[in-house]
Design a protein around this motif. Sequence first.
Motif, PDB file in Angstrom:
ATOM      1  N   LEU A 274      22.274  -4.654  24.008  1.00 16.49           N
ATOM      2  CA  LEU A 274      23.146  -4.561  22.837  1.00 16.49           C
ATOM      3  C   LEU A 274      24.501  -5.211  23.125  1.00 16.49           C
ATOM      4  O   LEU A 274      25.044  -5.939  22.276  1.00 16.49           O
ATOM      5  CB  LEU A 274      23.335  -3.100  22.436  1.00 16.49           C
ATOM      6  CG  LEU A 274      24.290  -2.845  21.262  1.00 16.49           C
ATOM      7  CD1 LEU A 274      23.822  -3.570  20.010  1.00 16.49           C
ATOM      8  CD2 LEU A 274      24.430  -1.350  20.998  1.00 16.49           C
TER       9      LEU A 274
ATOM     10  N   GLU B 238       7.324  -2.443  27.566  1.00 18.62           N
ATOM     11  CA  GLU B 238       6.525  -1.945  26.453  1.00 18.62           C
ATOM     12  C   GLU B 238       5.045  -2.212  26.696  1.00 18.62           C
ATOM     13  O   GLU B 238       4.190  -1.359  26.411  1.00 18.62           O
ATOM     14  CB  GLU B 238       6.982  -2.614  25.151  1.00 18.62           C
ATOM     15  CG  GLU B 238       6.464  -1.944  23.893  1.00 18.62           C
ATOM     16  CD  GLU B 238       7.170  -2.433  22.649  1.00 18.62           C
ATOM     17  OE1 GLU B 238       7.173  -1.693  21.652  1.00 18.62           O
ATOM     18  OE2 GLU B 238       7.716  -3.560  22.670  1.00 18.62           O
TER      19      GLU B 238
ATOM     20  N   ILE C 148      26.590   1.436  22.141  1.00 21.94           N
ATOM     21  CA  ILE C 148      27.056   1.298  20.763  1.00 21.94           C
ATOM     22  C   ILE C 148      28.584   1.266  20.723  1.00 21.94           C
ATOM     23  O   ILE C 148      29.191   0.436  20.033  1.00 21.94           O
ATOM     24  CB  ILE C 148      26.513   2.447  19.894  1.00 21.94           C
ATOM     25  CG1 ILE C 148      24.989   2.326  19.762  1.00 21.94           C
ATOM     26  CG2 ILE C 148      27.171   2.452  18.527  1.00 21.94           C
ATOM     27  CD1 ILE C 148      24.331   3.540  19.123  1.00 21.94           C
TER      28      ILE C 148
ATOM     29  N   PRO D 100      13.658   2.999  24.204  1.00 23.07           N
ATOM     30  CA  PRO D 100      14.582   3.850  23.436  1.00 23.07           C
ATOM     31  C   PRO D 100      15.507   3.033  22.533  1.00 23.07           C
ATOM     32  O   PRO D 100      15.637   1.817  22.693  1.00 23.07           O
ATOM     33  CB  PRO D 100      15.376   4.560  24.532  1.00 23.07           C
ATOM     34  CG  PRO D 100      15.387   3.584  25.671  1.00 23.07           C
ATOM     35  CD  PRO D 100      14.035   2.914  25.628  1.00 23.07           C
ATOM     36  N   GLU D 101      16.132   3.726  21.602  1.00 21.92           N
ATOM     37  CA  GLU D 101      17.176   3.109  20.784  1.00 21.92           C
ATOM     38  C   GLU D 101      18.462   3.052  21.605  1.00 21.92           C
ATOM     39  O   GLU D 101      18.642   3.819  22.549  1.00 21.92           O
ATOM     40  CB  GLU D 101      17.405   3.931  19.514  1.00 21.92           C
ATOM     41  CG  GLU D 101      16.236   3.920  18.542  1.00 21.92           C
ATOM     42  CD  GLU D 101      15.962   2.537  17.995  1.00 21.92           C
ATOM     43  OE1 GLU D 101      16.931   1.819  17.660  1.00 21.92           O
ATOM     44  OE2 GLU D 101      14.769   2.161  17.912  1.00 21.92           O
ATOM     45  N   PRO D 102      19.378   2.139  21.265  1.00 18.72           N
ATOM     46  CA  PRO D 102      20.665   2.102  21.971  1.00 18.72           C
ATOM     47  C   PRO D 102      21.366   3.457  21.894  1.00 18.72           C
ATOM     48  O   PRO D 102      21.253   4.166  20.884  1.00 18.72           O
ATOM     49  CB  PRO D 102      21.449   1.025  21.223  1.00 18.72           C
ATOM     50  CG  PRO D 102      20.402   0.132  20.641  1.00 18.72           C
ATOM     51  CD  PRO D 102      19.259   1.051  20.265  1.00 18.72           C
ATOM     52  N   SER D 103      22.079   3.810  22.952  1.00 18.85           N
ATOM     53  CA  SER D 103      22.764   5.098  23.000  1.00 18.85           C
ATOM     54  C   SER D 103      24.271   4.910  22.864  1.00 18.85           C
ATOM     55  O   SER D 103      24.773   3.794  22.738  1.00 18.85           O
ATOM     56  CB  SER D 103      22.420   5.829  24.302  1.00 18.85           C
ATOM     57  OG  SER D 103      22.797   5.053  25.425  1.00 18.85           O
ATOM     58  N   SER D 104      24.982   6.009  22.907  1.00 15.98           N
ATOM     59  CA  SER D 104      26.422   6.009  22.629  1.00 15.98           C
ATOM     60  C   SER D 104      27.233   5.030  23.484  1.00 15.98           C
ATOM     61  O   SER D 104      28.086   4.309  22.958  1.00 15.98           O
ATOM     62  CB  SER D 104      26.978   7.429  22.804  1.00 15.98           C
ATOM     63  OG  SER D 104      28.369   7.455  22.572  1.00 15.98           O
TER      64      SER D 104
ATOM     65  N   LYS E 134      17.180   3.002  29.398  1.00 13.64           N
ATOM     66  CA  LYS E 134      18.394   3.228  28.592  1.00 13.64           C
ATOM     67  C   LYS E 134      19.468   2.210  28.970  1.00 13.64           C
ATOM     68  O   LYS E 134      20.141   1.650  28.097  1.00 13.64           O
ATOM     69  CB  LYS E 134      18.921   4.645  28.811  1.00 13.64           C
ATOM     70  CG  LYS E 134      18.032   5.749  28.268  1.00 13.64           C
ATOM     71  CD  LYS E 134      18.626   7.107  28.612  1.00 13.64           C
ATOM     72  CE  LYS E 134      17.704   8.246  28.209  1.00 13.64           C
ATOM     73  NZ  LYS E 134      18.258   9.565  28.620  1.00 13.64           N
TER      74      LYS E 134
ATOM     75  N   VAL F  65      18.494  -1.282  27.595  1.00 10.43           N
ATOM     76  CA  VAL F  65      18.643  -1.347  26.137  1.00 10.43           C
ATOM     77  C   VAL F  65      20.123  -1.446  25.750  1.00 10.43           C
ATOM     78  O   VAL F  65      20.506  -2.276  24.910  1.00 10.43           O
ATOM     79  CB  VAL F  65      17.993  -0.114  25.469  1.00 10.43           C
ATOM     80  CG1 VAL F  65      18.421   0.004  24.005  1.00 10.43           C
ATOM     81  CG2 VAL F  65      16.479  -0.205  25.567  1.00 10.43           C
ATOM     82  N   ASP F  66      20.961  -0.617  26.360  1.00 12.29           N
ATOM     83  CA  ASP F  66      22.392  -0.672  26.040  1.00 12.29           C
ATOM     84  C   ASP F  66      23.024  -1.968  26.533  1.00 12.29           C
ATOM     85  O   ASP F  66      23.896  -2.537  25.868  1.00 12.29           O
ATOM     86  CB  ASP F  66      23.110   0.537  26.639  1.00 12.29           C
ATOM     87  CG  ASP F  66      22.970   1.785  25.761  1.00 12.29           C
ATOM     88  OD1 ASP F  66      21.922   1.912  25.101  1.00 12.29           O
ATOM     89  OD2 ASP F  66      23.901   2.607  25.733  1.00 12.29           O
TER      90      ASP F  66
END
Length: 235
Positions: A78, A117, A131, A124-128, A71, A74-75
């Motif tokens: 971003l 991967e 973002i 995971p997708e980017p989190s709060s 996480k 990924v963040d």
Amino acid sequence: MASRSYVVSASTTETPRKRYPGGAKGFVEEMRFVAMKLHTKEQANEGEKEVKQPEEHSVPKWEPSIDGYLKFLVDSKLVYDTLESIIDKAAFPIYAEFRNTGLERSEKLAKDLQWFEEQGYAIPEPSSPGITYAEYLKEISDKDPQAFICHFYNTYFAHSAGGRMIGKKVAQQILNNRELEFYKWDGDLSQLLQNVRDKLNKVAESWTRDEKNHCLEETEKSFKHSGEILRLILS
């Protein structure tokens, strides 16, 4: 004529310039000074912040997880994607000074996430936290270059220092000492950092004192956003 020269002389001596911590070495030193004050004593000798969150303790007290670390990565990607896109588009000419510095992290993070991967982990997708920070960077970059430069400096320079320490400790605890690309630079890191310091100092020479102070005042927001992303490691 004598009285006029006296007035000019008196006016220059009666209003001495205020000195700012670190200012004699350039504006980057002012930014460093303010940033260090926002560390805890455990994190830095110059720190003044009280320990309130787990990640503010010294690194050995951490218990990271792979899921939490993914996480965080990924963040982080971003945020770096956003920073590097803003620099590339250069809504303000000064941003173009910071293209291709060698400190860029987006491509390195992409390689690391690909490796995870390949090991069978779901990315995971980017989190709060990521973002929210990315949106904030976009917002200020279009209207407030001094604020944006503060975030640019703190994000890249913090990663090159404390970020590397965290990466090493996490690698020891959960990655069998694998060194990720995120913590590798092409070329001599100290020289890359010095090159950017020089550019930052040069850019700040054209700023008024109020603009410099505005940049410094943004430091706390930078720490708030980066701290929220850092806490993902422990989630």
